[in-house]
Design a protein around this motif. Structure first.
Motif, PDB file in Angstrom:
ATOM      1  N   SER A  49     -28.183 -29.267  34.362  1.00  0.00           N
ATOM      2  CA  SER A  49     -28.427 -30.639  34.803  1.00  0.00           C
ATOM      3  C   SER A  49     -29.647 -30.761  35.700  1.00  0.00           C
ATOM      4  O   SER A  49     -30.241 -31.833  35.817  1.00  0.00           O
ATOM      5  CB  SER A  49     -27.198 -31.173  35.541  1.00  0.00           C
ATOM      6  OG  SER A  49     -26.892 -30.340  36.654  1.00  0.00           O
ATOM      7  N   SER A  50     -30.049 -29.673  36.364  1.00  0.00           N
ATOM      8  CA  SER A  50     -31.196 -29.740  37.275  1.00  0.00           C
ATOM      9  C   SER A  50     -32.450 -29.100  36.689  1.00  0.00           C
ATOM     10  O   SER A  50     -33.515 -29.184  37.286  1.00  0.00           O
ATOM     11  CB  SER A  50     -30.849 -29.045  38.597  1.00  0.00           C
ATOM     12  OG  SER A  50     -30.521 -27.684  38.377  1.00  0.00           O
ATOM     13  N   GLU A  51     -32.313 -28.456  35.536  1.00  0.00           N
ATOM     14  CA  GLU A  51     -33.469 -27.796  34.924  1.00  0.00           C
ATOM     15  C   GLU A  51     -34.100 -28.705  33.875  1.00  0.00           C
ATOM     16  O   GLU A  51     -34.221 -28.357  32.704  1.00  0.00           O
ATOM     17  CB  GLU A  51     -33.039 -26.453  34.295  1.00  0.00           C
ATOM     18  CG  GLU A  51     -32.466 -25.450  35.268  1.00  0.00           C
ATOM     19  CD  GLU A  51     -33.488 -24.968  36.280  1.00  0.00           C
ATOM     20  OE1 GLU A  51     -34.696 -25.150  36.022  1.00  0.00           O
ATOM     21  OE2 GLU A  51     -33.095 -24.423  37.314  1.00  0.00           O
ATOM     22  N   ASP A  52     -34.533 -29.901  34.295  1.00  0.00           N
ATOM     23  CA  ASP A  52     -35.085 -30.852  33.327  1.00  0.00           C
ATOM     24  C   ASP A  52     -36.408 -30.362  32.746  1.00  0.00           C
ATOM     25  O   ASP A  52     -36.756 -30.676  31.613  1.00  0.00           O
ATOM     26  CB  ASP A  52     -35.247 -32.230  33.964  1.00  0.00           C
ATOM     27  CG  ASP A  52     -36.049 -32.187  35.256  1.00  0.00           C
ATOM     28  OD1 ASP A  52     -36.263 -31.086  35.785  1.00  0.00           O
ATOM     29  OD2 ASP A  52     -36.458 -33.260  35.722  1.00  0.00           O
ATOM     30  N   LYS A  53     -37.179 -29.588  33.514  1.00  0.00           N
ATOM     31  CA  LYS A  53     -38.436 -29.059  32.994  1.00  0.00           C
ATOM     32  C   LYS A  53     -38.189 -27.935  31.986  1.00  0.00           C
ATOM     33  O   LYS A  53     -39.042 -27.639  31.158  1.00  0.00           O
ATOM     34  CB  LYS A  53     -39.313 -28.519  34.132  1.00  0.00           C
ATOM     35  CG  LYS A  53     -39.644 -29.524  35.213  1.00  0.00           C
ATOM     36  CD  LYS A  53     -40.422 -30.713  34.687  1.00  0.00           C
ATOM     37  CE  LYS A  53     -40.798 -31.660  35.814  1.00  0.00           C
ATOM     38  NZ  LYS A  53     -41.376 -32.921  35.324  1.00  0.00           N
ATOM     39  N   LEU A  54     -37.026 -27.304  32.092  1.00  0.00           N
ATOM     40  CA  LEU A  54     -36.693 -26.213  31.190  1.00  0.00           C
ATOM     41  C   LEU A  54     -36.124 -26.723  29.871  1.00  0.00           C
ATOM     42  O   LEU A  54     -36.446 -26.208  28.801  1.00  0.00           O
ATOM     43  CB  LEU A  54     -35.680 -25.276  31.867  1.00  0.00           C
ATOM     44  CG  LEU A  54     -35.255 -24.021  31.105  1.00  0.00           C
ATOM     45  CD1 LEU A  54     -36.451 -23.113  30.873  1.00  0.00           C
ATOM     46  CD2 LEU A  54     -34.161 -23.281  31.872  1.00  0.00           C
ATOM     47  N   PHE A  55     -35.292 -27.769  29.935  1.00  0.00           N
ATOM     48  CA  PHE A  55     -34.605 -28.241  28.742  1.00  0.00           C
ATOM     49  C   PHE A  55     -35.057 -29.639  28.288  1.00  0.00           C
ATOM     50  O   PHE A  55     -34.637 -30.092  27.229  1.00  0.00           O
ATOM     51  CB  PHE A  55     -33.096 -28.270  28.979  1.00  0.00           C
ATOM     52  CG  PHE A  55     -32.511 -26.920  29.297  1.00  0.00           C
ATOM     53  CD1 PHE A  55     -32.830 -25.823  28.526  1.00  0.00           C
ATOM     54  CD2 PHE A  55     -31.656 -26.758  30.379  1.00  0.00           C
ATOM     55  CE1 PHE A  55     -32.300 -24.579  28.806  1.00  0.00           C
ATOM     56  CE2 PHE A  55     -31.107 -25.510  30.667  1.00  0.00           C
ATOM     57  CZ  PHE A  55     -31.440 -24.417  29.882  1.00  0.00           C
ATOM     58  N   GLY A  56     -35.896 -30.320  29.073  1.00  0.00           N
ATOM     59  CA  GLY A  56     -36.242 -31.687  28.732  1.00  0.00           C
ATOM     60  C   GLY A  56     -37.518 -31.853  27.945  1.00  0.00           C
ATOM     61  O   GLY A  56     -37.823 -32.955  27.484  1.00  0.00           O
ATOM     62  N   MET A  57     -38.298 -30.783  27.760  1.00  0.00           N
ATOM     63  CA  MET A  57     -39.578 -30.921  27.069  1.00  0.00           C
ATOM     64  C   MET A  57     -39.350 -31.274  25.597  1.00  0.00           C
ATOM     65  O   MET A  57     -38.536 -30.661  24.915  1.00  0.00           O
ATOM     66  CB  MET A  57     -40.390 -29.625  27.183  1.00  0.00           C
ATOM     67  CG  MET A  57     -41.757 -29.716  26.516  1.00  0.00           C
ATOM     68  SD  MET A  57     -42.759 -28.242  26.802  1.00  0.00           S
ATOM     69  CE  MET A  57     -43.189 -28.456  28.526  1.00  0.00           C
TER      70      MET A  57
END
Length: 818
Positions: free
Chosen positions: A402-410
């Motif tokens: 939930s806090s790793e948006d740069k890791l999973f949101g690209m």
């Protein structure tokens, strides 16, 4: 860990390059090396402690605009030295470590020597295979002469890289000025002014053609081309003038150092390995040796000495299961025990799948991921922390989705462009990251897929708090089919993945293909009101405190991995049948040996091993039926008939019109609850339903509806009244009963005395009768003897008379002749 070949004897050396280097460094004090990749972990952990002088030449892989690559590498390496490699920085400052850069080279060369004697040792080759040569420093030694020539040639072409002056200037500069320091040191400013536009165009062209990691270093070339075309060489004749232009200088410095676009936030591919577990455990497929790799960027790999787990390590598993049994509002020990068994078996899942495949079994039935699903405060994240503690000994590497948006949101489009080294448009930058669950789910599965490709890792990756749709997404089906359908040579060493996700009160619907390949475990009930002891135990489970001097650790995981591997290698046909029936049998078998050895066998521990593995469909079915049947409105609609084992659940009680089939599907056929269904409803065996639910709800309702409960109540009421009445009457007649009891005691005493007299009289009479009988027998014997004597006398008399007659006849005969 590169393999090495003895070039002199033409033999493969059994141990790897690093082991060989460790064994031979005592003879040498100096290392001169050409290294395509500057690995600070290798330098600091292997080179610096062993050698008094280390001279490194680092090739730049860029053929176009090498100064740009140099600037970016300087930024990376100076930041690493400043933050985490203090020992290397000190050696660079005192001159015992030198690092310079040379034009591109695709080989490694390491030369060990010593000024005190003429011996040398040379390693050459690639990262995967090294040739080793050795000898004395003599002019006739061809290998030594060739190395000297190569080294001298490269030294002449080398240029300064991490110099003492640059380190000192970088350390003194503010954060805002450090980019300009690097920009100037790299010579990029002079390059922009002096290099023709054609060079920048060629670099931009190469950026479009190349693929892979190298191409990412050139993605700034297009922006540099635009800057070059915009600069007026008549106004800006020197690097100082270029840097003096505050706006342009700042942008160029940022571009050179970060390798990014000129404006806005830096967008680059996430550093996924930074989120991998530390330490990571690897396993050699051939020997089964478990190796510890502390950091993903480290060359250090140490064979693990697998200790035998203590009694506390074993009993801790039962403590956890018991906690999820007793402290939950509803018993969830079955789910907790099955999850822990999967975690402890996870290091051997690859080998179990391999063994099944070799016997032509169905490898897809052995799940390669496990998911914990439930609402908040139900202990999911705690179980995930337990899994992390049991496998790597800490909880620091759990990935927070939930806090790793740069890791999973690209987004996929931006990732694809970055991988290809293409420039991002304004639209790309504006939509580089997405909060759409489909995008995030796909990225999580892609991240998991890439981690599972890490060579020989058996350490599970733990990911907390992704969307509950993760397991029901199309990406889940694609990922699980791809990885779990592997057969033959593709079945190698690989880890599993463990997820914990919040269901937000929704039931998860799993496709059949996902359900068999991924083990989904529900945590549906919250904990009871927490006591101080509960809070302490939660801290222990999270790995934050000990429990009676004991910490959760991974000794049990490593030990069971080794035991399971041995069991699989020696698996018999009967063992294989047990494995087919239960994919968790190997870990249960190995764990049970420890339970017996540590004398932990009792009714409770036997129950855990004898109960079935947790099944999501069975659990969700039981929960949904329980909610339905505990509704008073539903119970009023169910009809019962006296002396009938079945009852009818009408269609109108189900939430939706089409729910009859769904609720029928929840019922396990082995429980023999319902044979079939129709549009009118379900006819169920209420006793079997109660047994499946673990209560007496329908049985009690049956007795109430048919009057059996009322009849039992009246009977119990009458019985209770009789008991009360009897107690009252007893209190009233107690004195009379006491007197009667005393009289009865006296009567019993007299009776006993009379009985004794009668018994004595009877005894005397029996004795008299016995004596009379004896006398009668004696008289009969005497009479018998007398009769016999009389008969004998009569016989004797008859004989004598007969003899006399004979004698008379004889005398008459003789008288006649006389």
């Amino acid at each position: 860990m590169a393999a090495i070949i003895d070039n002199q004897r033409k033999l493969i050396i059994q141990h790897g390059f690093l082991e060989d280097l460790q064994q031979t460094t005592e003879k040498f004090s100096r290392l001169a090396a050409i290294m395509p990749d500057l690995d600070w972990q290798l330098v600091e952990q292997v080179f610096l402690p062993k050698f008094q002088q280390v001279d490194l030449l680092v090739p730049l892989s860029s053929r176009h605009l090498p100064d740009l690559t140099l600037a970016q590498n300087l930024a990376r390496d100076l930041a690493a030295l400043d933050e985490s490699h203090e020992a290397s920085r000190k050696r660079l400052l005192d001159g015992s470590l030198t690092v310079r850069w040379i034009p591109a080279a695709d080989f490694s060369l390491l030369m060990l020597s010593n000024e005190d004697h003429g011996q040398w040792r040379l390693y050459s080759g690639s990262r995967d295979l090294m040739l080793v040569s050795y000898g004395e420093k003599e002019e006739s030694d061809e290998d030594w002469a060739v190395f000297q020539q190569v080294w001298l040639t490269q030294q002449k072409a080398a240029k300064p890289y991490l110099t003492r002056d640059l380190l000192q200037e970088y350390a003194k500069a503010d954060d805002a000025d450090r980019a300009k320091v690097l920009f100037k040191a790299s010579g990029l400013a002079d390059l922009i002014l002096k290099e023709p536009v054609s060079s920048f165009k060629e670099a931009a062209r190469q950026a479009q053609l190349r693929h892979g990691a190298e191409n990412r270093r050139f993605r700034s070339a297009v922006k540099l081309l635009k800057i070059k075309e915009a600069i007026d060489p008549k106004q800006l004749e020197s690097a100082e003038q270029l840097l003096a232009d505050e706006e342009l200088g700042t942008k160029l410095a940022k571009l050179a150092v970060k390798g990014d676009v000129l404006d806005g936030e830096a967008i680059s591919l996430p550093d996924e390995p930074a989120h991998y577990p530390k330490p990571m455990y690897l396993q050699d497929q051939a020997t089964g040796t478990i190796i510890e790799k502390p950091d993903v960027d480290s060359y250090q790999k140490t064979p693990v000495v697998v200790p035998k787990p203590s009694r506390q390590d074993v009993s801790a598993i039962f403590d956890i299961v018991r906690f999820y049994r007793d402290r939950k509002q509803d018993n969830e020990s079955q789910a907790a025990f099955s999850f822990l068994m999967y975690v402890l078996e996870s290091g051997s899942i690859w080998k179990i799948r391999q063994a099944i495949d070799q016997r032509n079994g169905i490898v897809e039935d052995v799940p390669i991921v496990v998911g914990l699903i439930g609402q908040g405060e139900t202990g999911k994240s705690t179980l995930l922390k337990i899994a992390s503690n049991l496998t790597i000994g800490n909880t620091k590497s759990i990935v927070q989705a939930s806090s790793e948006d740069k890791l999973f949101g690209m987004t996929a489009a931006v990732r694809k462009k970055l991988l290809a080294g293409k420039s991002l448009t304004k639209q790309d930058r504006a939509s580089a990251y997405s909060s759409n669950s489909k995008v995030i789910n796909k990225n999580i599965w892609s991240f998991t897929d890439r981690y599972m490709d890490v060579d020989s890792s058996i350490t599970p990756i733990c990911i907390d708090d992704p969307e509950v749709s993760l397991f029901s997404s199309a990406a889940a089906q694609t990922f699980l089919k791809k990885r779990s359908n592997r057969h033959g040579d593709k079945l190698g060493v690989e880890p599993v993945a463990i997820f914990s996700m919040n269901s937000k009160g929704k039931d998860i619907e799993l496709l059949a293909e996902v359900g068999r390949r991924g083990y989904v475990i529900s945590q549906g009930n919250q904990f009871r009101k927490k006591t101080d002891a509960d809070i302490h135990f939660f801290e222990y489970l999270d790995g934050n405190t000990d429990n009676h001097g004991h910490w959760l650790n991974n000794a049990l995981f490593l030990y069971l991995t080794r035991q399971i591997d041995r069991w699989v290698e020696n698996m018999t046909d009967s063992d294989y049948l047990k494995l087919k029936r239960d994919f968790l049998y190997p870990v249960k078998h190995a764990f049970w040996q420890l339970v017996k050895e540590y004398d932990l066998v009792n009714t409770e521990t036997k129950y855990y091993f004898n109960m079935k593995n947790y099944n999501l469909a069975d659990d969700l079915g039981r929960r949904n039926w329980s909610i339905l049947l505990h509704d008073e409105a539903t119970l009023r609609e169910i009809t019962f008939a006296r002396d009938a084992a079945d009852c009818t659940v009408p269609a109108r009680v189900f939430p939706n019109k089409n729910d009859i089939q769904r609720y029928f599907g929840y019922l396990p056929s082995a429980a023999e609850i319902c044979k079939t269904f129709d549009s009118q409803g379900l006819t169920i065996n209420f006793a079997n339903m109660d047994m499946w639910q673990g209560n007496h709800l329908l049985t009690e309702r049956y007795e109430k509806a048919t009057g059996i409960a009322a009849e039992r109540f009246e009977m119990e009421k009458a019985k209770a009244a009789a008991e009360v009445q009897g107690q009252t009457m007893g209190a009233n007649i107690a004195p009379y009963l006491k007197k009667n009891a005393e009289m009865m005691d006296k009567m019993m005493q007299v009776t006993q005395e009379n009985a004794q007299l009668v018994a004595e009289k009877q005894k005397r009479q029996e004795e008299q009768e016995r004596e009379a009988d004896e006398k009668r027998k004696q008289a009969e014997q005497i009479q018998q003897l007398q009769d016999q004597l009389a008969e004998a006398k009569a016989a004797q008399a008859a004989k004598e008379k007969e003899d006399q007659e004979k004698n008379k006849e004889k005398r008459g005969f003789f008288h006649f002749f006389k």
